[in-house]
Design a protein around this motif. Structure first.
Motif, PDB file in Angstrom:
ATOM      1  N   ARG A 124       0.834  -1.199   0.000  1.00 15.40           N
ATOM      2  CA  ARG A 124       0.000   0.000   0.000  1.00 15.40           C
ATOM      3  C   ARG A 124       0.875   1.258   0.000  1.00 15.40           C
ATOM      4  O   ARG A 124       2.094   1.187  -0.007  1.00 15.40           O
ATOM      5  CB  ARG A 124      -0.925  -0.006   1.227  1.00 15.40           C
ATOM      6  N   THR A 125       0.226   2.405   0.047  1.00 14.84           N
ATOM      7  CA  THR A 125       0.943   3.683   0.070  1.00 14.84           C
ATOM      8  C   THR A 125       1.474   3.964   1.480  1.00 14.84           C
ATOM      9  O   THR A 125       0.984   3.380   2.464  1.00 14.84           O
ATOM     10  CB  THR A 125       0.010   4.837  -0.337  1.00 14.84           C
TER      11      THR A 125
ATOM     12  N   ASP B 235       5.725   0.265  -1.737  1.00 15.68           N
ATOM     13  CA  ASP B 235       4.564   0.858  -2.401  1.00 15.68           C
ATOM     14  C   ASP B 235       4.489   0.420  -3.862  1.00 15.68           C
ATOM     15  O   ASP B 235       5.376   0.721  -4.665  1.00 15.68           O
ATOM     16  CB  ASP B 235       4.669   2.383  -2.300  1.00 15.68           C
ATOM     17  N   TYR B 236       3.414  -0.264  -4.205  1.00 18.92           N
ATOM     18  CA  TYR B 236       3.214  -0.738  -5.577  1.00 18.92           C
ATOM     19  C   TYR B 236       3.083   0.424  -6.556  1.00 18.92           C
ATOM     20  O   TYR B 236       3.469   0.308  -7.722  1.00 18.92           O
ATOM     21  CB  TYR B 236       1.957  -1.621  -5.652  1.00 18.92           C
ATOM     22  N   LYS B 237       2.589   1.561  -6.091  1.00 16.11           N
ATOM     23  CA  LYS B 237       2.355   2.709  -6.967  1.00 16.11           C
ATOM     24  C   LYS B 237       3.632   3.494  -7.288  1.00 16.11           C
ATOM     25  O   LYS B 237       3.577   4.472  -8.023  1.00 16.11           O
ATOM     26  CB  LYS B 237       1.300   3.630  -6.348  1.00 16.11           C
TER      27      LYS B 237
ATOM     28  N   CYS C 124      -2.458  -5.779   0.504  1.00 18.61           N
ATOM     29  CA  CYS C 124      -2.761  -4.377   0.241  1.00 18.61           C
ATOM     30  C   CYS C 124      -4.031  -4.054   1.017  1.00 18.61           C
ATOM     31  O   CYS C 124      -4.325  -4.705   2.013  1.00 18.61           O
ATOM     32  CB  CYS C 124      -2.906  -4.127  -1.261  1.00 18.61           C
TER      33      CYS C 124
ATOM     34  N   ARG D  93      -4.417  -4.581  -5.516  1.00 18.75           N
ATOM     35  CA  ARG D  93      -3.028  -4.158  -5.741  1.00 18.75           C
ATOM     36  C   ARG D  93      -2.041  -5.288  -5.481  1.00 18.75           C
ATOM     37  O   ARG D  93      -1.071  -5.460  -6.223  1.00 18.75           O
ATOM     38  CB  ARG D  93      -2.664  -2.992  -4.820  1.00 18.75           C
ATOM     39  N   SER D  94      -2.304  -6.057  -4.432  1.00 17.02           N
ATOM     40  CA  SER D  94      -1.377  -7.153  -4.125  1.00 17.02           C
ATOM     41  C   SER D  94      -1.418  -8.221  -5.217  1.00 17.02           C
ATOM     42  O   SER D  94      -0.405  -8.858  -5.501  1.00 17.02           O
ATOM     43  CB  SER D  94      -1.655  -7.747  -2.745  1.00 17.02           C
TER      44      SER D  94
ATOM     45  N   ALA E 202      -1.888  -7.538  -8.441  1.00 18.91           N
ATOM     46  CA  ALA E 202      -1.070  -6.953  -9.504  1.00 18.91           C
ATOM     47  C   ALA E 202       0.415  -7.045  -9.141  1.00 18.91           C
ATOM     48  O   ALA E 202       1.252  -7.379  -9.989  1.00 18.91           O
ATOM     49  CB  ALA E 202      -1.473  -5.503  -9.746  1.00 18.91           C
ATOM     50  N   ALA E 203       0.727  -6.790  -7.880  1.00 19.24           N
ATOM     51  CA  ALA E 203       2.114  -6.884  -7.418  1.00 19.24           C
ATOM     52  C   ALA E 203       2.620  -8.318  -7.534  1.00 19.24           C
ATOM     53  O   ALA E 203       3.758  -8.561  -7.960  1.00 19.24           O
ATOM     54  CB  ALA E 203       2.226  -6.400  -5.973  1.00 19.24           C
TER      55      ALA E 203
ATOM     56  N   ASP F  55      -0.714 -14.259  -1.126  1.00 23.27           N
ATOM     57  CA  ASP F  55      -1.471 -13.023  -1.033  1.00 23.27           C
ATOM     58  C   ASP F  55      -2.603 -13.197  -0.020  1.00 23.27           C
ATOM     59  O   ASP F  55      -3.304 -14.203  -0.046  1.00 23.27           O
ATOM     60  CB  ASP F  55      -2.025 -12.684  -2.426  1.00 23.27           C
TER      61      ASP F  55
END
Length: 137
Positions: free
Chosen positions: A63-64, A80-82, A104, A109-110, A112-113, A127
């Motif tokens: 996460r962020t 951070d994935y972003k 996440c 998001r996790s 995608a990661a 995950d």
């Protein structure tokens, strides 16, 4: 002739019974662990919690920084994935042969990661189903 048919029938039932038992076991496993894309597994909250109790686990919050500061799972490191450059460099420092546990906020998001980690050569990725929202409920 009747003995042969009877013996074949009993043998067939024996094989069917064995097959059915293994199917039940597989179905029970699938309820708590789902495998996707070969190296990626979705774990229930319970299985995830048990798995990360081990020492030296590679536990990553994707996460962020703001989300991380609001609360995270104990001993999780933030990647951070972003932030693609930071994401790549920090994951490059991890051991690709050891399992990685990701989460996440809710699971998107996790996922995608995790797919990106497969491309980077990681062998086992776990995950958390439902993400941190599931963890805190």
């Amino acid at each position: 002739m009747k003995k042969i048919i009877f013996t074949l029938a009993l043998t067939s039932f024996g094989f069917l019974g064995c097959g059915q038992k293994s199917t039940l076991k597989t179905n029970q496993t699938q309820k708590t662990e789902k495998q996707i894309d070969g190296n990626i597994y979705i774990l229930s909250k319970t299985k995830f919690a048990k798995a990360i109790e081990k020492k030296g686990v590679q536990l990553v919050d994707v996460r962020t920084p703001g989300e991380y500061q609001d609360g995270t799972i104990k001993d999780a490191q933030l990647i951070d994935y972003k932030q693609p450059k930071t994401f790549d460099s920090k994951f490059a420092a991890l051991d690709k042969d050891k399992p990685v546990y990701l989460f996440c906020r809710s699971g998107a998001r996790s996922q995608a990661a995790a797919k990106k980690l497969v491309e980077m050569g990681f062998k086992e990725i776990y995950d958390l189903e439902g993400g941190y929202l599931n963890w805190t409920n």
